[in-house]
Design a protein around this motif. Structure first.
Motif, PDB file in Angstrom:
ATOM      1  N   LEU A 140       0.649  -1.049  -0.057  1.00  0.00           N
ATOM      2  CA  LEU A 140       0.116  -0.040   0.271  1.00  0.00           C
ATOM      3  C   LEU A 140       1.122   1.036  -0.059  1.00  0.00           C
ATOM      4  N   THR A 141       0.470   2.413  -0.463  1.00  0.00           N
ATOM      5  CA  THR A 141       1.036   3.959  -0.724  1.00  0.00           C
ATOM      6  C   THR A 141       0.630   4.587   0.318  1.00  0.00           C
ATOM      7  N   PRO A 142       1.125   5.097   0.210  1.00  0.00           N
ATOM      8  CA  PRO A 142       0.135   6.104   1.286  1.00  0.00           C
ATOM      9  C   PRO A 142      -1.390   6.269   1.223  1.00  0.00           C
ATOM     10  N   ALA A 143      -1.469   7.172  -0.339  1.00  0.00           N
ATOM     11  CA  ALA A 143      -2.541   6.853  -0.617  1.00  0.00           C
ATOM     12  C   ALA A 143      -3.675   5.805  -0.384  1.00  0.00           C
ATOM     13  N   GLY A 144      -2.973   4.429  -0.786  1.00  0.00           N
ATOM     14  CA  GLY A 144      -3.635   3.387  -0.701  1.00  0.00           C
ATOM     15  C   GLY A 144      -4.440   3.622   1.152  1.00  0.00           C
ATOM     16  N   HIS A 145      -3.764   3.763   1.868  1.00  0.00           N
ATOM     17  CA  HIS A 145      -3.649   4.006   3.491  1.00  0.00           C
ATOM     18  C   HIS A 145      -4.759   4.991   3.632  1.00  0.00           C
ATOM     19  N   ASP A 146      -5.027   5.971   3.454  1.00  0.00           N
ATOM     20  CA  ASP A 146      -6.048   6.704   3.608  1.00  0.00           C
ATOM     21  C   ASP A 146      -6.966   6.416   2.667  1.00  0.00           C
ATOM     22  N   PHE A 147      -7.421   4.765   1.725  1.00  0.00           N
ATOM     23  CA  PHE A 147      -8.075   4.496   1.491  1.00  0.00           C
ATOM     24  C   PHE A 147      -9.362   3.716   2.035  1.00  0.00           C
ATOM     25  N   GLU A 148      -8.111   2.767   2.875  1.00  0.00           N
ATOM     26  CA  GLU A 148      -8.626   2.060   4.256  1.00  0.00           C
ATOM     27  C   GLU A 148     -10.101   2.628   4.487  1.00  0.00           C
ATOM     28  N   VAL A 149      -9.783   3.704   4.879  1.00  0.00           N
ATOM     29  CA  VAL A 149     -11.277   4.576   5.663  1.00  0.00           C
ATOM     30  C   VAL A 149     -12.974   4.356   4.463  1.00  0.00           C
ATOM     31  N   VAL A 150     -11.744   4.511   2.935  1.00  0.00           N
ATOM     32  CA  VAL A 150     -13.746   3.979   2.878  1.00  0.00           C
ATOM     33  C   VAL A 150     -14.133   2.515   2.420  1.00  0.00           C
ATOM     34  N   LEU A 151     -12.879   1.553   1.974  1.00  0.00           N
ATOM     35  CA  LEU A 151     -13.487   0.716   2.531  1.00  0.00           C
ATOM     36  C   LEU A 151     -13.946   0.496   3.551  1.00  0.00           C
ATOM     37  N   GLY A 152     -13.339   0.677   4.973  1.00  0.00           N
ATOM     38  CA  GLY A 152     -14.274   0.399   5.914  1.00  0.00           C
ATOM     39  C   GLY A 152     -15.118   1.087   6.118  1.00  0.00           C
ATOM     40  N   ALA A 153     -15.553   2.114   5.441  1.00  0.00           N
ATOM     41  CA  ALA A 153     -17.170   2.547   5.630  1.00  0.00           C
ATOM     42  C   ALA A 153     -17.752   1.550   4.668  1.00  0.00           C
TER      43      ALA A 153
END
Length: 113
Positions: free
Chosen positions: A51-64
């Motif tokens: 995961l890139t930093p953007a990928g880590h940030d996307f985890e919030v979207v997946l969580g939602a």
């Protein structure tokens, strides 16, 4: 969830290699994953995906999306994915105002710009 290697993704997801290749390439192209070379002793060089930093940030979207799915698309099959803080307490995704107050859906409006 810790999977970084092509063969592990393929086994976990149960999809064809060509489909997985296209999906991983798309995630790399969009900046969510990066390819990294690795080599186990006595083997050829291979690629893993991180995961890139953007990928880590996307985890919030997946969580939602996961929370929404569990609440609105209930099935007999549960993904088993849950999110927790460092102490192991469950966490949730929410709209939070600048003072830290969690808002209900009725308190949030959407606007352009």
């Amino acid at each position: 969830m810790g999977t970084t290697r092509f063969s592990d993704f393929r086994q976990r997801l149960g999809i064809a290699s060509d489909v997985l290749t296209d999906r991983l390439a798309g995630l790399v192209e969009r900046g969510l994953l990066e390819r990294t070379a690795y080599q186990e002793e006595g083997s050829r060089t291979r690629t893993e995906y991180r995961l890139t930093p953007a990928g880590h940030d996307f985890e919030v979207v997946l969580g939602a999306l996961g929370v929404w799915g569990r609440e609105h698309l209930a099935t007999d099959e549960d993904s088993g994915v849950r999110y927790h803080d460092a102490a192991g307490r469950p966490v949730r995704v929410a709209f939070v105002d600048e003072d830290g107050r969690v808002l209900t859906g009725d308190e949030v409006t959407v606007s352009r710009g």
